[in-house]
Design a protein around this motif. Structure first.
Motif, short mmCIF file in Angstrom:
data_model
loop_
_atom_site.label_atom_id
_atom_site.label_comp_id
_atom_site.label_asym_id
_atom_site.label_seq_id
_atom_site.Cartn_x
_atom_site.Cartn_y
_atom_site.Cartn_z
N THR A 146 0.86 -1.18 0.00
CA THR A 146 0.00 0.00 0.00
C THR A 146 0.90 1.23 0.00
OG1 THR A 146 -1.91 1.01 1.07
CG2 THR A 146 -0.20 0.20 2.54
N ARG B 188 -8.16 7.59 -0.48
CA ARG B 188 -9.35 6.72 -0.45
C ARG B 188 -10.08 6.74 0.88
NH1 ARG B 188 -10.06 3.24 -5.11
NH2 ARG B 188 -8.45 3.98 -6.52
N ARG C 149 -4.35 -5.89 3.15
CA ARG C 149 -4.25 -4.43 2.96
C ARG C 149 -5.62 -3.75 2.84
NH1 ARG C 149 -2.41 -3.25 -3.30
NH2 ARG C 149 -4.17 -4.31 -4.29
N THR C 150 -6.66 -4.55 2.55
CA THR C 150 -7.97 -3.91 2.37
C THR C 150 -8.63 -3.57 3.72
OG1 THR C 150 -9.24 -5.96 2.29
CG2 THR C 150 -8.33 -5.18 0.21
N LEU D 255 -7.49 0.49 7.80
CA LEU D 255 -8.67 1.27 8.21
C LEU D 255 -8.79 1.50 9.71
CD1 LEU D 255 -11.38 -0.48 5.97
CD2 LEU D 255 -10.30 1.74 5.55
N PHE D 256 -8.39 0.49 10.50
CA PHE D 256 -8.84 0.47 11.90
C PHE D 256 -7.78 0.84 12.92
CE2 PHE D 256 -11.65 -2.36 9.55
CZ PHE D 256 -12.90 -1.92 9.97
N LEU E 279 -19.72 -7.60 6.06
CA LEU E 279 -18.79 -7.07 7.07
C LEU E 279 -18.97 -7.89 8.33
CD1 LEU E 279 -16.78 -4.97 8.08
CD2 LEU E 279 -18.66 -3.43 8.49
N GLN F 213 -14.56 -8.17 4.93
CA GLN F 213 -15.55 -7.22 4.42
C GLN F 213 -15.48 -7.10 2.91
OE1 GLN F 213 -15.28 -3.11 5.45
NE2 GLN F 213 -13.25 -2.85 4.61
N PHE G 232 -19.16 0.40 1.50
CA PHE G 232 -19.00 1.82 1.16
C PHE G 232 -20.30 2.39 0.60
CE2 PHE G 232 -17.90 5.35 -1.60
CZ PHE G 232 -17.06 6.10 -0.80
N ALA H 145 -23.07 2.39 3.25
CA ALA H 145 -22.80 3.37 4.31
C ALA H 145 -23.04 4.79 3.81
CB ALA H 145 -21.36 3.22 4.81
N ALA I 295 -15.50 6.38 9.43
CA ALA I 295 -15.10 5.17 8.69
C ALA I 295 -14.28 5.53 7.47
CB ALA I 295 -16.33 4.38 8.26
N ASN I 296 -14.69 6.61 6.81
CA ASN I 296 -14.06 7.00 5.56
C ASN I 296 -14.44 8.46 5.29
OD1 ASN I 296 -13.73 7.46 2.67
ND2 ASN I 296 -13.38 5.25 2.52
N ARG J 234 -14.70 10.08 2.66
CA ARG J 234 -15.63 10.25 1.54
C ARG J 234 -17.08 10.00 1.98
NH1 ARG J 234 -13.96 6.45 -2.89
NH2 ARG J 234 -13.02 5.22 -1.25
N PHE K 57 -22.90 4.25 10.87
CA PHE K 57 -23.24 3.11 10.01
C PHE K 57 -22.21 2.03 10.29
CE2 PHE K 57 -23.55 0.36 6.44
CZ PHE K 57 -24.85 0.47 6.00
N GLY K 58 -22.65 0.77 10.33
CA GLY K 58 -21.67 -0.29 10.58
C GLY K 58 -22.19 -1.68 10.28
N1 ACO Z 1 -3.50 0.05 -0.89
C1 ACO Z 1 -3.42 0.10 -2.22
N2 ACO Z 1 -4.34 -0.44 -3.02
C2 ACO Z 1 -5.39 -1.06 -2.45
C3 ACO Z 1 -5.53 -1.15 -1.06
C4 ACO Z 1 -4.53 -0.57 -0.26
N3 ACO Z 1 -4.56 -0.59 1.09
N4 ACO Z 1 -6.68 -1.80 -0.78
C5 ACO Z 1 -7.24 -2.10 -1.95
N5 ACO Z 1 -6.47 -1.67 -2.96
C6 ACO Z 1 -6.70 -1.78 -4.39
C7 ACO Z 1 -7.71 -2.86 -4.72
O1 ACO Z 1 -7.08 -4.12 -4.79
C8 ACO Z 1 -8.22 -2.39 -6.07
O2 ACO Z 1 -7.30 -2.76 -7.07
P1 ACO Z 1 -7.87 -3.31 -8.49
O3 ACO Z 1 -8.66 -2.17 -9.04
O4 ACO Z 1 -6.60 -3.59 -9.21
O5 ACO Z 1 -8.69 -4.49 -8.13
C9 ACO Z 1 -8.17 -0.86 -5.96
O6 ACO Z 1 -7.28 -0.57 -4.87
C10 ACO Z 1 -9.54 -0.25 -5.67
O7 ACO Z 1 -10.16 -1.01 -4.65
P2 ACO Z 1 -11.59 -0.67 -4.09
O8 ACO Z 1 -11.98 -1.67 -3.07
O9 ACO Z 1 -12.53 -0.40 -5.21
O10 ACO Z 1 -11.27 0.71 -3.39
P3 ACO Z 1 -12.28 1.72 -2.76
O11 ACO Z 1 -12.14 3.03 -3.40
O12 ACO Z 1 -13.64 1.13 -2.62
O13 ACO Z 1 -11.68 1.86 -1.29
C11 ACO Z 1 -12.15 1.07 0.91
C12 ACO Z 1 -11.60 0.73 -0.44
C13 ACO Z 1 -11.31 2.18 1.50
C14 ACO Z 1 -12.05 -0.16 1.81
C15 ACO Z 1 -13.61 1.53 0.74
O14 ACO Z 1 -14.33 0.60 -0.01
C16 ACO Z 1 -14.29 1.72 2.04
O15 ACO Z 1 -13.98 2.60 2.82
N6 ACO Z 1 -15.33 0.92 2.31
C17 ACO Z 1 -16.05 1.02 3.55
C18 ACO Z 1 -15.47 0.00 4.43
C19 ACO Z 1 -15.47 0.43 5.85
O16 ACO Z 1 -15.30 1.56 6.21
N7 ACO Z 1 -15.59 -0.56 6.72
C20 ACO Z 1 -15.47 -0.31 8.09
C21 ACO Z 1 -16.62 -0.69 8.90
S1 ACO Z 1 -18.13 -0.16 8.27
C22 ACO Z 1 -18.19 1.39 8.64
O17 ACO Z 1 -17.52 1.79 9.58
C23 ACO Z 1 -19.04 2.21 7.84
#
Ligand code: ACO
Length: 330
Positions: A31, A39, A155-156, A160-161, A194, A219, A225, A228, A258-259, A261, A314-315
């Motif tokens: 990452t 993001r 890394r996904t 975040l946490f 999730l 998740q 996303f 939420a 959470a994010n 955005r 939201f969660g």
């Molecule tokens: N570093 C670099 N690249 C990454 C990472 C990382 N840490 N994680 C994912 N990528 C890549 C992916 O593999 C993907 O690559 P690809 O296009 O080649 O497949 C690309 O980045 C885009 O991935 P997306 O999942 O589409 O990225 P997105 O813009 O959706 O951001 C994120 C991901 C930040 C997890 C977002 O979906 C999000 O915030 N979701 C909400 C999740 C959340 O907050 N959960 C917590 C609990 S719920 C709550 O609190 C609301």
């Protein structure tokens, strides 16, 4: 006869000392700082490194500070509600451990599991005890040691946490100010978008569940996303409309962190300018049940009696909700 309302009379928090920066994460997962910041809005998060300490420790520390802020003795507390998805044990409840640690000898307590909406759900439970005349002083805590359920090879999720706790003391309001309204929602349709698959009664711990990494958060980031972004904005507008509030009338939005955005989208739909939105995700990441009290703590000197405050979350569950609070510490 006017309705008895609950108000927040004290706020406290606990943050672990260790700071995990984006630069540090770059060393063990694929990452980079730019990706994480653009993001999510996160630059760093805190982790509780001491293996002998967990959620109850952080919750008790936050509670002690909240009690001091309110000028309330532990023995005056009648109920403790701890929102968490990372309890020290499945049982006894974290609330029981907190009760002992802070010496709340006259309190009963329980844990509440609603993931990132947990603190809001716990707040409404605490407020209802006061509104119903069943309690005069209630401690509501949001605490999570998220690092205990994170796979630091994924890394996904690991970006975040963070770990933290926040606490508030609820007391009877002397005026018409305090908690005015709550709206909560749950939709079990997306239970697997999730969740932590292992460790519960469906998948109790075995060698296989550990090897398959079922004890970590899983998740579908894109689904969460989207849901939420819609859910937090919808419920915030719902509570504004129900209470005749426009964006002009709202002084503060306290959103679950959470994010960035998701927060920006909610503020836009509510018609709020950026200065009215509490945002500290950059420093702490997503601390699940602790995000909202951490915001209240960071902004406590700016909140004025009579301010219209909307709290929204939201969660996992999925769960979401909002509350309308007319701030009063009087
Ligand atoms: N570093 C670099 N690249 C990454 C990472 C990382 N840490 N994680 C994912 N990528 C890549 C992916 O593999 C993907 O690559 P690809 O296009 O080649 O497949 C690309 O980045 C885009 O991935 P997306 O999942 O589409 O990225 P997105 O813009 O959706 O951001 C994120 C991901 C930040 C997890 C977002 O979906 C999000 O915030 N979701 C909400 C999740 C959340 O907050 N959960 C917590 C609990 S719920 C709550 O609190 C609301």
């Amino acid at each position: 006869m006017s309705l008895r309302r609950a108000k927040i009379s004290g706020v406290g928090r606990y943050l672990p000392d260790y700071i995990l920066t984006n630069a540090e994460l770059e060393k063990f997962v694929d990452t980079n700082d730019e990706w994480i910041r653009s993001r999510t809005g996160i630059a760093e998060r805190r982790l509780l490194k001491d293996p002998k300490k967990a959620t109850a420790f952080m919750a008790a520390e936050a509670a002690k500070e909240a009690l001091k802020d309110a000028g309330v003795e532990p023995s005056e507390i009648e109920a403790i509600v701890v929102a968490t998805v990372t309890p020290d044990y499945f049982f006894p409840a974290t609330a029981a451990l907190v009760q002992k640690k802070i010496g709340a000898v006259n309190a009963y307590g329980f844990d509440l599991s609603a993931a990132c909406s947990g603190f809001l759900f716990a707040l409404s439970n605490g407020a209802m005890m006061i509104e119903a005349g069943r309690a005069k002083k209630v401690l509501v805590i949001g605490a999570d040691k998220m690092s205990s359920i994170i796979d630091y090879e994924d890394r996904t999720t690991c970006i975040l946490f963070g770990d933290a706790a926040g606490a508030v003391v609820l007391e009877i309001s002397d005026s018409d100010e305090g908690f005015i309204d709550f709206i909560h929602h749950t939709d079990g349709d997306e239970e697997c978008s999730l969740y932590q698959p292992g460790g519960g009664s469906l998948n109790p711990a075995t060698v296989e569940t550990v090897e398959s990494k079922l004890h970590y958060i899983r998740q579908d980031g894109r689904v969460v996303f989207k849901k939420a972004t819609e859910g937090m904005a919808d419920v915030s507008l719902e509570i504004m409309t129900k209470n005749g509030l426009t964006g002009e009338d709202v002084d503060w939005l306290v959103p679950h962190q959470a994010n960035l955005r998701i927060i920006d989208a909610t503020a836009r739909r509510m018609g709020l300018s950026k200065e009215k939105v509490m945002i500290n995700i950059e420093k702490y990441g997503n601390t699940t049940a602790a995000t909202i009290p951490l915001c209240l703590y960071d902004w406590k000197d700016k909140l004025k009696d009579g301010d219209n405050v909307i709290l929204a979350a939201f969660g996992g569950g999925l769960t979401w909700g909002a509350s309308y609070l007319k701030w009063s510490k009087k």
